[in-house]
Design an enzyme around this catalytic site. Structure first.
Site, PDB file in Angstrom:
ATOM      1  N   CYS A 237       8.511  11.193 -52.504  1.00 50.65           N
ATOM      2  CA  CYS A 237       8.383  11.915 -51.235  1.00 50.65           C
ATOM      3  C   CYS A 237       8.194  13.400 -51.502  1.00 50.65           C
ATOM      4  O   CYS A 237       7.618  14.118 -50.702  1.00 50.65           O
ATOM      5  CB  CYS A 237       9.604  11.664 -50.368  1.00 50.65           C
ATOM      6  SG  CYS A 237      11.128  11.895 -51.260  1.00 50.65           S
TER       7      CYS A 237
ATOM      8  N   GLU B 266      20.609  14.487 -46.579  1.00 51.08           N
ATOM      9  CA  GLU B 266      21.405  13.671 -47.497  1.00 51.08           C
ATOM     10  C   GLU B 266      21.856  14.582 -48.633  1.00 51.08           C
ATOM     11  O   GLU B 266      21.451  15.740 -48.715  1.00 51.08           O
ATOM     12  CB  GLU B 266      20.566  12.500 -48.011  1.00 51.08           C
ATOM     13  CG  GLU B 266      20.134  11.596 -46.865  1.00 51.08           C
ATOM     14  CD  GLU B 266      19.635  10.235 -47.293  1.00 51.08           C
ATOM     15  OE1 GLU B 266      18.619  10.185 -47.998  1.00 51.08           O
ATOM     16  OE2 GLU B 266      20.250   9.224 -46.897  1.00 51.08           O
TER      17      GLU B 266
HETATM   18  P1  NAD Z   1       8.049   2.257 -45.194  1.00 48.80           P
HETATM   19  O1  NAD Z   1       8.299   3.119 -44.004  1.00 48.80           O
HETATM   20  O2  NAD Z   1       6.865   1.393 -45.179  1.00 48.80           O
HETATM   21  O3  NAD Z   1       9.290   1.294 -45.448  1.00 48.80           O
HETATM   22  C1  NAD Z   1      10.610   1.787 -45.573  1.00 48.80           C
HETATM   23  C2  NAD Z   1      11.577   0.696 -45.183  1.00 48.80           C
HETATM   24  O4  NAD Z   1      11.415   0.406 -43.802  1.00 48.80           O
HETATM   25  C3  NAD Z   1      11.376  -0.616 -45.931  1.00 48.80           C
HETATM   26  O5  NAD Z   1      12.625  -1.175 -46.212  1.00 48.80           O
HETATM   27  C4  NAD Z   1      10.636  -1.464 -44.900  1.00 48.80           C
HETATM   28  O6  NAD Z   1      10.827  -2.838 -45.083  1.00 48.80           O
HETATM   29  C5  NAD Z   1      11.262  -0.992 -43.610  1.00 48.80           C
HETATM   30  N1  NAD Z   1      10.436  -1.216 -42.428  1.00 48.80           N
HETATM   31  C6  NAD Z   1       9.092  -1.313 -42.363  1.00 48.80           C
HETATM   32  N2  NAD Z   1       8.703  -1.510 -41.091  1.00 48.80           N
HETATM   33  C7  NAD Z   1       9.822  -1.538 -40.327  1.00 48.80           C
HETATM   34  C8  NAD Z   1      10.069  -1.686 -38.938  1.00 48.80           C
HETATM   35  N3  NAD Z   1       9.088  -1.854 -38.071  1.00 48.80           N
HETATM   36  N4  NAD Z   1      11.339  -1.639 -38.522  1.00 48.80           N
HETATM   37  C9  NAD Z   1      12.351  -1.429 -39.388  1.00 48.80           C
HETATM   38  N5  NAD Z   1      12.175  -1.293 -40.717  1.00 48.80           N
HETATM   39  C10 NAD Z   1      10.924  -1.338 -41.185  1.00 48.80           C
HETATM   40  O7  NAD Z   1       8.054   3.251 -46.456  1.00 48.80           O
HETATM   41  P2  NAD Z   1       7.873   2.900 -47.994  1.00 48.80           P
HETATM   42  O8  NAD Z   1       6.446   2.571 -48.217  1.00 48.80           O
HETATM   43  O9  NAD Z   1       8.911   1.931 -48.438  1.00 48.80           O
HETATM   44  O10 NAD Z   1       8.229   4.299 -48.675  1.00 48.80           O
HETATM   45  C11 NAD Z   1       7.335   5.324 -48.786  1.00 48.80           C
HETATM   46  C12 NAD Z   1       7.589   6.377 -47.732  1.00 48.80           C
HETATM   47  O11 NAD Z   1       8.937   6.822 -47.804  1.00 48.80           O
HETATM   48  C13 NAD Z   1       6.758   7.625 -47.944  1.00 48.80           C
HETATM   49  O12 NAD Z   1       6.274   8.084 -46.707  1.00 48.80           O
HETATM   50  C14 NAD Z   1       7.752   8.619 -48.528  1.00 48.80           C
HETATM   51  O13 NAD Z   1       7.415   9.962 -48.341  1.00 48.80           O
HETATM   52  C15 NAD Z   1       8.990   8.241 -47.820  1.00 48.80           C
HETATM   53  N6  NAD Z   1      10.175   8.708 -48.552  1.00 48.80           N
HETATM   54  C16 NAD Z   1      10.872   9.752 -48.026  1.00 48.80           C
HETATM   55  C17 NAD Z   1      11.970  10.254 -48.706  1.00 48.80           C
HETATM   56  C18 NAD Z   1      12.773  11.393 -48.121  1.00 48.80           C
HETATM   57  O14 NAD Z   1      13.943  11.499 -48.458  1.00 48.80           O
HETATM   58  N7  NAD Z   1      12.214  12.232 -47.276  1.00 48.80           N
HETATM   59  C19 NAD Z   1      12.368   9.668 -49.923  1.00 48.80           C
HETATM   60  C20 NAD Z   1      11.619   8.612 -50.426  1.00 48.80           C
HETATM   61  C21 NAD Z   1      10.532   8.125 -49.716  1.00 48.80           C
END
Ligand code: NAD
Length: 502
Positions: free
Chosen positions: A290, A470
């Site tokens: 991220c 966090e």
């Molecule tokens: P994602 O949003 O696709 O998924 C994250 C989680 O949400 C997964 O467990 C997924 O199964 C769940 N999810 C998906 N759709 C959902 C719904 N409709 N309802 C509830 N839960 C749902 O993200 P990803 O691909 O796993 O991770 C990448 C993203 O995370 C990037 O955008 C990255 O920047 C972000 N990220 C942010 C931080 C931060 O602290 N700011 C840290 C790491 C990653």
């Protein structure tokens, strides 16, 4: 080496200290993105029924756990940290196998969880509230922190152990009980993490794991009336859905979302340092952080020299299976991620950026079974191009020229995100101006946009989140409710604001 079917373990949900399969009988495969013939494990594809069981178990465990004194809860966390330390190499190898990042980085991920445990274990003996004078005589006023209740946690795949640790450790020390939903691509690391908690003595029902697909588990979790708070890390699109749902049911909600993190390099910078930082920031974790450096904003005096050298060095990076210690860049996490990243390469070309190196899937005989992408550098990128505005989440970096620090900051701030940022300069005045003016939750001076430490606040501004942090003691602001306590020892009715002693 591919795993044979007989070696593959099937994992059930972990609910109330027991192994519970999905009632639907459905499962999901967890495959190694460096070699998809390698089946890491089989996990339950759960739904509302398992979420309900897990939330009820967490609710039942809450009273007892929340009454355990915080220093005692913290001792369990300290033991869990020691177990993680003992298991560090095994857990890191599992993590590389399930999500691809290179072994030195997964060791860092596990270490971050260890650091986080050690930090929050110490906080168990602090968790400071405050005392303050009352406006009335013979009256004592204080504020204490109480746990929130059952917390739902929804995690991404890019930091499979560190991110769950940022959520679970402070939540547990504060006395909450939890239901955690790992990302589809990285459930094993959450199992490894929770196994350390269980071995350390976290009682049954206090931490529950429910695996499965996004909305199938995420929706019932965020909609459940017994869940008091949702901590989510992931994409902005899903964050918006979760934020809206939590608002409807008055749940506390922490959203840690995407980034489009800029590194500004000024003419007076130590270029060697900045180049090293750029390579690490852009291509570490194959750009899937991220906080990844996804835009490099270069002052015009050093632009050409910097870009030429960046391209030369990007071509030298070794791409391969992250378990090989000599590899610099592992695969991206999945076929879907591969397609997204390659799609952005086409967008960049179409919008007129210059593809200086990379841009292709690596598919020679050594890489044919994995999702490998060449480290990719776009130059002459205009700040408004899509590749300079949208989160790509892959090994792709955009180089953008700028005239001055002020111009660089304007470009840096002109995106919807605001997670991390960095400036390379030897001028202390400019450094402090940038610290003030960069719109981001994190600013590094003379270091790339990655490298957060667990005892500092982590999170971003604008569409990167909803204002929570966090890491550090600020995490307790999410995982506890303040209670204001007034103790009147005057033995008479005293009316605040009305009785005003002369
Ligand atoms: P994602 O949003 O696709 O998924 C994250 C989680 O949400 C997964 O467990 C997924 O199964 C769940 N999810 C998906 N759709 C959902 C719904 N409709 N309802 C509830 N839960 C749902 O993200 P990803 O691909 O796993 O991770 C990448 C993203 O995370 C990037 O955008 C990255 O920047 C972000 N990220 C942010 C931080 C931060 O602290 N700011 C840290 C790491 C990653």
């Amino acid at each position: 080496m591919p795993t044979t079917a007989s070696e593959v373990k099937t994992f059930s949900n972990f609910i109330d200290g027991k192994w519970v399969p999905a009632s639907s009988g459905n499962t999901c495969e967890n495959r190694n993105p460096a070699d998809t013939r390698d089946l890491v494990g089989i996990f339950q594809r759960s739904g509302a029924a398992e979420v309900n069981q897990a939330v009820e178990a967490a609710q039942a465990a809450f009273k007892k756990w929340s009454h355990v004194p915080a220093p005692r809860r913290a001792e369990i966390i300290m033991r869990a940290s020691a177990i993680l330390e003992r298991q560090k190499e095994t857990f890191s190898q599992d993590m590389t196998r399930e999500m691809g990042k290179v072994i030195k980085e997964t060791r860092g991920d596990t270490q971050e969880a260890i650091d986080c445990g050690n930090f929050f274990a110490g906080e168990g003996r602090r968790m400071y509230g405050l005392t303050t004078p009352s406006e009335l005589p013979n009256k004592f006023a204080m504020c204490t922190r109480n746990p929130v209740g059952v917390v739902g946690m929804i995690c991404p795949w890019n930091f499979p152990m560190a991110i769950p640790s940022w959520k679970l450790f402070p939540a547990l020390v504060a006395g909450n009980t939890c239901v955690i939903k790992p990302a589809e691509d990285t459930p094993l690391s959450v199992y490894n993490f929770v196994s350390a908690l269980t071995e350390a003595g976290v009682p049954a029902g206090v931490v529950n794991i429910v695996t499965g697909h996004g909305a199938e588990v995420g929706s019932p979790l965020m909609e459940h009336p017994l869940v008091r708070a949702i901590s989510f890390t992931g994409s902005s699109d899903v964050g918006r859905i979760i934020g809206e749902s939590c608002a409807r049911t008055f749940k506390r909600c922490s959203l840690e979302l995407g980034g489009k993190n800029p590194m500004i390099v000024l003419d007076d910078a130590n270029l060697e340092l900045a180049l090293e930082g750029a390579l690490w920031g852009a291509f570490g974790t194959a750009g899937q952080r991220c906080t990844a450096t996804s835009r490099i904003v270069l002052q015009k005096g050093i632009y050409k020299k910097f870009v030429d050298e960046l391209v030369r060095r990007a071509k030298l990076l070794k791409i391969g299976n992250g378990l090989d210690e000599s590899v610099d860049v592992g695969p991206v996490v999945s076929k879907a991620q591969l397609d997204t990243v390659l799609g952005y390469v086409e967008v960049g070309k179409k919008d007129g950026a210059r593809l200086a190196t990379g841009g292709n899937r690596v598919e020679d005989s050594e890489h044919t079974h994995g999702f490998f992408i060449e480290p990719t550098v776009f130059t002459d990128v205009a700040p408004k191009m899509r590749i300079a505005q949208e989160e790509i989440f892959g090994p792709v970096v955009s180089c953008i020229p700028c005239d001055s620090l002020e111009d660089g900051i304007e470009i840096a701030n002109d995106v919807k995100y605001g997670l991390s940022s960095s400036l390379y300069t030897r001028d202390v005045n400019r450094a402090f101006a940038a610290i003030r003016d960069l719109e981001a939750g994190i600013t590094y001076i003379n270091a790339p946009t990655i490298g957060a430490e667990v005892h500092l606040p982590f999170g971003g501004v604008k569409q990167t989140g909803n204002g929570h942090r966090e890491g550090g003691v600020g995490a307790f602001d999410f995982y506890t409710e303040w209670k204001a306590v007034y103790v009147d020892y005057s033995d008479r009715l005293q009316k605040a604001q009305i009785d005003r002693p002369e």
